[in-house]
Scaffold this motif. Structure first.
Motif, PDB file in Angstrom:
ATOM      1  N   GLU A 169      22.569  19.400 -24.231  1.00 29.98           N
ATOM      2  CA  GLU A 169      23.486  18.633 -25.328  1.00 29.98           C
ATOM      3  C   GLU A 169      23.065  17.357 -25.480  1.00 29.98           C
ATOM      4  O   GLU A 169      23.265  16.884 -26.480  1.00 29.98           O
ATOM      5  CB  GLU A 169      25.049  19.161 -24.978  1.00 29.98           C
ATOM      6  CG  GLU A 169      25.570  20.350 -25.060  1.00 29.98           C
ATOM      7  CD  GLU A 169      26.907  20.612 -25.677  1.00 29.98           C
ATOM      8  OE1 GLU A 169      26.987  21.238 -26.600  1.00 29.98           O
ATOM      9  OE2 GLU A 169      27.894  19.694 -25.299  1.00 29.98           O
ATOM     10  N   THR A 170      22.561  16.648 -24.663  1.00 28.19           N
ATOM     11  CA  THR A 170      22.100  15.195 -24.644  1.00 28.19           C
ATOM     12  C   THR A 170      20.775  15.349 -25.608  1.00 28.19           C
ATOM     13  O   THR A 170      20.819  14.586 -26.682  1.00 28.19           O
ATOM     14  CB  THR A 170      22.122  14.458 -23.457  1.00 28.19           C
ATOM     15  OG1 THR A 170      23.086  14.480 -22.783  1.00 28.19           O
ATOM     16  CG2 THR A 170      21.167  13.082 -23.603  1.00 28.19           C
ATOM     17  N   TYR A 171      19.957  16.004 -25.133  1.00 29.48           N
ATOM     18  CA  TYR A 171      18.652  16.087 -25.960  1.00 29.48           C
ATOM     19  C   TYR A 171      18.696  16.561 -27.358  1.00 29.48           C
ATOM     20  O   TYR A 171      18.072  16.042 -28.376  1.00 29.48           O
ATOM     21  CB  TYR A 171      17.611  16.985 -24.951  1.00 29.48           C
ATOM     22  CG  TYR A 171      16.124  16.761 -25.543  1.00 29.48           C
ATOM     23  CD1 TYR A 171      15.481  15.952 -25.093  1.00 29.48           C
ATOM     24  CD2 TYR A 171      15.773  17.671 -26.725  1.00 29.48           C
ATOM     25  CE1 TYR A 171      13.890  15.575 -25.586  1.00 29.48           C
ATOM     26  CE2 TYR A 171      14.583  17.492 -27.073  1.00 29.48           C
ATOM     27  CZ  TYR A 171      13.668  16.550 -26.642  1.00 29.48           C
ATOM     28  OH  TYR A 171      12.290  16.554 -27.193  1.00 29.48           O
ATOM     29  N   CYS A 172      19.792  17.685 -27.532  1.00 23.25           N
ATOM     30  CA  CYS A 172      19.875  18.151 -28.973  1.00 23.25           C
ATOM     31  C   CYS A 172      21.007  17.609 -29.743  1.00 23.25           C
ATOM     32  O   CYS A 172      21.135  17.879 -30.783  1.00 23.25           O
ATOM     33  CB  CYS A 172      20.206  19.742 -28.705  1.00 23.25           C
ATOM     34  SG  CYS A 172      18.960  20.698 -27.840  1.00 23.25           S
ATOM     35  N   ALA A 173      21.508  16.430 -29.288  1.00 23.35           N
ATOM     36  CA  ALA A 173      22.436  15.652 -29.935  1.00 23.35           C
ATOM     37  C   ALA A 173      21.607  14.976 -31.256  1.00 23.35           C
ATOM     38  O   ALA A 173      20.541  14.778 -31.302  1.00 23.35           O
ATOM     39  CB  ALA A 173      23.142  14.632 -29.111  1.00 23.35           C
ATOM     40  N   VAL A 174      22.391  14.751 -32.296  1.00 21.60           N
ATOM     41  CA  VAL A 174      22.014  14.111 -33.448  1.00 21.60           C
ATOM     42  C   VAL A 174      22.487  12.855 -33.810  1.00 21.60           C
ATOM     43  O   VAL A 174      21.992  12.198 -34.684  1.00 21.60           O
ATOM     44  CB  VAL A 174      22.408  14.948 -34.644  1.00 21.60           C
ATOM     45  CG1 VAL A 174      21.890  16.495 -34.771  1.00 21.60           C
ATOM     46  CG2 VAL A 174      24.069  15.209 -34.785  1.00 21.60           C
ATOM     47  N   GLY A 180      23.128   9.144 -31.384  1.00 16.02           N
ATOM     48  CA  GLY A 180      23.091   8.417 -30.000  1.00 16.02           C
ATOM     49  C   GLY A 180      21.895   8.533 -29.116  1.00 16.02           C
ATOM     50  O   GLY A 180      21.715   8.005 -28.277  1.00 16.02           O
ATOM     51  N   THR A 181      20.975   9.582 -29.435  1.00  7.78           N
ATOM     52  CA  THR A 181      19.781   9.847 -28.592  1.00  7.78           C
ATOM     53  C   THR A 181      18.752   8.491 -28.556  1.00  7.78           C
ATOM     54  O   THR A 181      18.529   7.907 -29.746  1.00  7.78           O
ATOM     55  CB  THR A 181      18.952  11.114 -28.997  1.00  7.78           C
ATOM     56  OG1 THR A 181      18.491  10.769 -30.066  1.00  7.78           O
ATOM     57  CG2 THR A 181      19.957  12.132 -28.749  1.00  7.78           C
ATOM     58  N   THR A 182      18.174   8.275 -27.519  1.00 11.89           N
ATOM     59  CA  THR A 182      17.130   7.173 -27.469  1.00 11.89           C
ATOM     60  C   THR A 182      15.809   8.023 -26.740  1.00 11.89           C
ATOM     61  O   THR A 182      16.075   8.901 -26.312  1.00 11.89           O
ATOM     62  CB  THR A 182      17.659   6.141 -26.766  1.00 11.89           C
ATOM     63  OG1 THR A 182      18.030   6.285 -25.513  1.00 11.89           O
ATOM     64  CG2 THR A 182      18.829   5.383 -27.420  1.00 11.89           C
ATOM     65  N   GLU A 183      14.721   7.108 -26.725  1.00  6.69           N
ATOM     66  CA  GLU A 183      13.721   7.419 -25.788  1.00  6.69           C
ATOM     67  C   GLU A 183      14.114   7.546 -24.277  1.00  6.69           C
ATOM     68  O   GLU A 183      13.553   8.617 -23.809  1.00  6.69           O
ATOM     69  CB  GLU A 183      12.423   6.521 -26.154  1.00  6.69           C
ATOM     70  CG  GLU A 183      11.723   6.627 -27.382  1.00  6.69           C
ATOM     71  CD  GLU A 183      10.545   5.733 -27.417  1.00  6.69           C
ATOM     72  OE1 GLU A 183      10.389   5.137 -26.256  1.00  6.69           O
ATOM     73  OE2 GLU A 183      10.156   5.370 -28.606  1.00  6.69           O
ATOM     74  N   GLN A 223      26.287  11.440 -28.391  1.00  4.38           N
ATOM     75  CA  GLN A 223      27.419  12.114 -28.654  1.00  4.38           C
ATOM     76  C   GLN A 223      27.118  13.666 -28.289  1.00  4.38           C
ATOM     77  O   GLN A 223      26.360  14.393 -28.923  1.00  4.38           O
ATOM     78  CB  GLN A 223      27.805  12.083 -30.156  1.00  4.38           C
ATOM     79  CG  GLN A 223      28.065  10.831 -30.718  1.00  4.38           C
ATOM     80  CD  GLN A 223      29.244  10.169 -30.062  1.00  4.38           C
ATOM     81  OE1 GLN A 223      30.414  10.659 -30.273  1.00  4.38           O
ATOM     82  NE2 GLN A 223      29.239   8.862 -29.477  1.00  4.38           N
ATOM     83  N   LEU A 224      27.905  14.300 -27.372  1.00  8.23           N
ATOM     84  CA  LEU A 224      27.677  15.454 -27.120  1.00  8.23           C
ATOM     85  C   LEU A 224      28.252  16.625 -27.808  1.00  8.23           C
ATOM     86  O   LEU A 224      28.757  16.127 -28.894  1.00  8.23           O
ATOM     87  CB  LEU A 224      28.138  15.705 -25.487  1.00  8.23           C
ATOM     88  CG  LEU A 224      27.732  14.931 -24.367  1.00  8.23           C
ATOM     89  CD1 LEU A 224      28.429  15.079 -23.320  1.00  8.23           C
ATOM     90  CD2 LEU A 224      26.078  14.990 -24.182  1.00  8.23           C
ATOM     91  N   GLY A 225      28.423  17.875 -27.497  1.00  2.41           N
ATOM     92  CA  GLY A 225      28.781  18.904 -28.556  1.00  2.41           C
ATOM     93  C   GLY A 225      29.793  19.989 -27.861  1.00  2.41           C
ATOM     94  O   GLY A 225      30.550  19.573 -26.904  1.00  2.41           O
TER      95      GLY A 225
END
Length: 414
Positions: free
Chosen positions: A219-224, A226-229, A281-283
């Motif tokens: 859910e972190t990687y697939c979030a839309v 707040g994700t960063t490198e 932002q998780l899901g």
């Protein structure tokens, strides 16, 4: 030899210790790191009954002239407010200056809320109600004081809640789980001991909470938002440890592969680092799972059931398909997935991320439907209604604002 370092590269706390048996590590850091003299211990019932863990702790503490001033043996799942208040009153009477947890996520969340309650002199349900997030995730308006009594956690599962300044606890009267956040503080030190978990943690608990850590990554990687490198790289790094570590653990029922256990534990650290770095932002797997828990479903089992369905729901509405595709490709390239694909009959050409996760969870022997964990169709409506209050449902790649949306996800897993 002990490894002692910050758990996360970008924050000084929490601290992480591994490589030394937990009684020795806990006692030394209680004195040297926290200057504590009066320790309150919250220990899982199974560990207290079936092992000599408490005796080992007492012996290590005696050598350094530290007192165990109080003990709580066991808590019911999902951290009931009534039990939190019982422990708070006990710890207050004991004048505890350190709380130690030995066990799973329920105890960790309990300790977090206890420390927060102690700082704010909370004694009743009404007092706790002023410290938790409101029904629409409003922050408390009474400017609560931050947690003051530090916590050391020795986790025996992989849910990794011990790495966050967040806790969930369930109001006994309403059966609704509430969020407690900053200025609540999580454990300041986490001590990992793969020998302890290999000899005491049931395999189903180990694997299902490991899936919870996988859920943090996905859910972190697939979030839309707040994700960063950094969050992306940490999530992938965690999966590179968690996936093979969990499969190896599944095929090691006697707990002889200590490296597999430590690999999983370190993977869970990076999983939590990923989802707490930046403003990810998780899901809905997390959001619905929080409310599925009070119905009697374990923390990890909620992810086993919900995560593939949430991925498929988000893909259906074209919310995060590019990220899902990248993560799917990454997982399929992991060497362990050759074995998983073959044993589960996974068609790599047509499988989407939900299918890949489903194959992995089945390889681990995890439940894949609500019926398998005793949740019937008659409970779906209330579950969906409660889920709408959870912040992670609102931040799902397809924001869940209507009960019908949650029910669409649940229908996949009845």
């Amino acid at each position: 030899m002990e490894t002692f370092r910050p758990a996360f590269f970008d924050r000084p706390r929490p601290l992480l210790s591994y490589g030394t048996p937990f009684p020795e590590a806990v006692a030394r850091h209680a004195v040297n790191t926290f200057h504590a003299q009066r320790v309150y211990v919250i220990c899982s019932g199974s560990l207290a009954k079936n092992t000599d863990s408490l005796d080992q702790l007492a012996q290590a503490f005696d050598k350094l002239k530290i007192s165990i001033v109080g003990r709580r043996i066991g808590m019911k799942s999902h951290t009931l407010w009534s039990e939190v208040l019982e422990i708070t009153a006990d710890a207050r009477e004991c004048s505890a200056d350190l709380i130690l947890t030995l066990g799973g996520g329920t105890l960790t969340d309990g300790a977090k809320v206890v420390s927060f309650a102690l700082a704010n002199n909370a004694k009743t349900f009404e007092d706790l109600d002023t410290l938790c997030m409101g029904p629409n995730q409003e922050r408390p308006t009474n400017d609560p004081r931050p947690s003051s009594v530090p916590i050391i956690s020795v986790p025996t599962t992989l849910s990794a809640g011990e790495y966050s300044n967040f806790a969930g606890a369930t109001n006994d009267n309403t059966r609704r789980k509430h969020s407690f956040q900053a200025p609540l503080r999580g454990p300041q030190l986490i001590v990992l001991d793969p020998q302890l978990v290999a000899s005491t943690t049931p395999q189903n608990t180990w694997l299902s909470t490991g899936v919870r850590a996988v859920d943090h990554c996905v859910e972190t990687y697939c979030a839309v938002v707040g994700t960063t490198e950094d969050s992306d790289s940490l999530a992938l790094k965690a999966l590179m440890n968690l996936v093979p570590g969990l499969v190896r653990s599944r095929h090691d029922p006697k707990g002889e592969d200590l490296d597999a256990r430590l690999t999983c534990q370190l993977g869970s650290v990076d999983a939590m680092a990923a989802c707490t770095s930046g403003r990810v932002q998780l899901g809905a797997s997390h959001g619905i799972g929080h409310q599925l828990g009070p119905l009697g479903v374990g923390h990890g089992e909620t992810s086993c059931i919900l995560l593939p369905a949430v991925c498929k729901y988000n893909a259906k509405y074209n919310a995060n398909n590019d990220r899902q595709s990248r993560l799917r490709d990454f997982l399929l390239k992991q060497p362990i997935f050759e074995k998983v694909s073959e044993s589960r009959g996974l068609n790599k050409e047509t499988a989407d991320l939900g299918d890949v996760l489903d194959a992995l969870f089945r390889e681990l022997g995890m439940p894949r439907s609500l019926g398998e964990v005793g949740v019937g169709r008659d409970q779906l409506d209330g579950l969906a209604a409660n889920s709408l209050h959870d912040r992670w449902c609102r931040t799902n790649p397809v924001p869940l604002n209507e009960k019908a949306q949650v029910l669409e996800i649940l229908e996949q897993v009845v």
